[in-house]
Scaffold this active site. Structure first.
Site, short mmCIF file in Angstrom:
data_model
loop_
_atom_site.label_atom_id
_atom_site.label_comp_id
_atom_site.label_asym_id
_atom_site.label_seq_id
_atom_site.Cartn_x
_atom_site.Cartn_y
_atom_site.Cartn_z
N ARG A 2 0.84 -1.21 0.00
CA ARG A 2 0.00 0.00 0.00
C ARG A 2 0.86 1.24 0.00
O ARG A 2 1.80 1.37 0.79
CB ARG A 2 -0.91 0.00 1.23
CG ARG A 2 -1.65 1.31 1.51
CD ARG A 2 -2.92 1.41 0.71
NE ARG A 2 -3.57 2.71 0.80
CZ ARG A 2 -4.64 2.97 1.54
NH1 ARG A 2 -5.18 2.03 2.28
NH2 ARG A 2 -5.18 4.17 1.52
N ARG B 193 -5.31 1.74 -4.93
CA ARG B 193 -4.51 1.07 -3.90
C ARG B 193 -4.53 -0.44 -4.08
O ARG B 193 -5.51 -1.01 -4.54
CB ARG B 193 -4.98 1.44 -2.51
CG ARG B 193 -6.42 1.08 -2.25
CD ARG B 193 -7.04 1.98 -1.23
NE ARG B 193 -7.44 3.19 -1.88
CZ ARG B 193 -8.43 3.97 -1.49
NH1 ARG B 193 -9.11 3.69 -0.43
NH2 ARG B 193 -8.74 5.05 -2.14
N ASP C 135 -6.70 -1.79 0.95
CA ASP C 135 -7.20 -0.85 1.93
C ASP C 135 -7.97 -1.65 2.97
O ASP C 135 -8.85 -2.44 2.61
CB ASP C 135 -8.12 0.17 1.26
CG ASP C 135 -8.62 1.26 2.20
OD1 ASP C 135 -7.91 1.58 3.17
OD2 ASP C 135 -9.72 1.80 1.96
N ASP D 37 -10.13 -1.13 6.58
CA ASP D 37 -10.73 -0.18 7.51
C ASP D 37 -11.40 -0.94 8.64
O ASP D 37 -12.24 -1.82 8.39
CB ASP D 37 -11.78 0.69 6.82
CG ASP D 37 -11.18 1.72 5.90
OD1 ASP D 37 -10.10 2.24 6.21
OD2 ASP D 37 -11.81 2.02 4.86
#
Length: 170
Positions: free
Chosen positions: A83, A92, A95, A97
């Site tokens: 990344r 990217r 990712d 989260d």
């Protein structure tokens, strides 16, 4: 152990393979087990539109890691996958989260829990509803209803072959 939901996304370097590999890696984090994960979803980019579509998913983890330590592990995993953070909403490789950490409300310079914008994002809510459709996001609402309100937001569920973890329905 605590239940935590993590969103995954990739739009570079064979994104379906990146997300599958990341799902496998999440289950190998210290003190963490993969409970289940959603199918893969193809989604239109948000924010910066001049980039390839994303492949997204959501995973449910059972973890002994506290929230900030889990965040650190997720950021380290992103780094291992290559990344690069060149600009906001940039393409990217991976990712990750942290969306929700069971019962924890937190806001500091590194982490906000629950994730403050997840209920506005079809690419998060569609896969989340698949694995947690009967759940409620505290202070926000019913997961299934939130996902339904965002339906048609450029999100396409890929076939079940994209989810080897999916159980056959009888």
């Amino acid at each position: 152990m605590t239940l935590a939901y993590v969103a995954l996304g990739s739009n570079l370097e064979q994104p379906e393979q990146q997300v599958r590999a990341a799902l496998a890696a999440l289950g190998h984090l210290a003190g963490t087990e993969m409970v289940r994960h959603s199918s893969l979803y193809r989604t239109a980019p948000v924010g910066y539109a001049d980039q390839p579509d994303f492949i997204n998913a959501v995973a449910l983890l059972d973890t002994a890691l506290p929230p900030h330590r889990l965040l650190d592990e997720l950021l380290a995993l992103e780094q291992r996958f290559g990344r690069e953070r060149s600009f906001r909403n940039a393409p990217r490789v991976l990712d990750l989260d942290l969306l929700y950490y069971d019962g924890v409300f937190l806001e500091d310079e590194r982490l906000i829990l629950p994730h403050p914008r997840m209920h506005e994002r079809a690419f998060v809510m569609a896969p989340l509803a698949e694995i947690a459709g009967g759940s409620t996001l505290p202070g926000v609402g019913d997961v299934a209803a939130l996902a339904a309100a965002l339906a048609g937001g450029g999100v396409e569920r890929l076939g079940d072959e994209a989810n080897p973890n999916k159980q056959e329905q009888a």
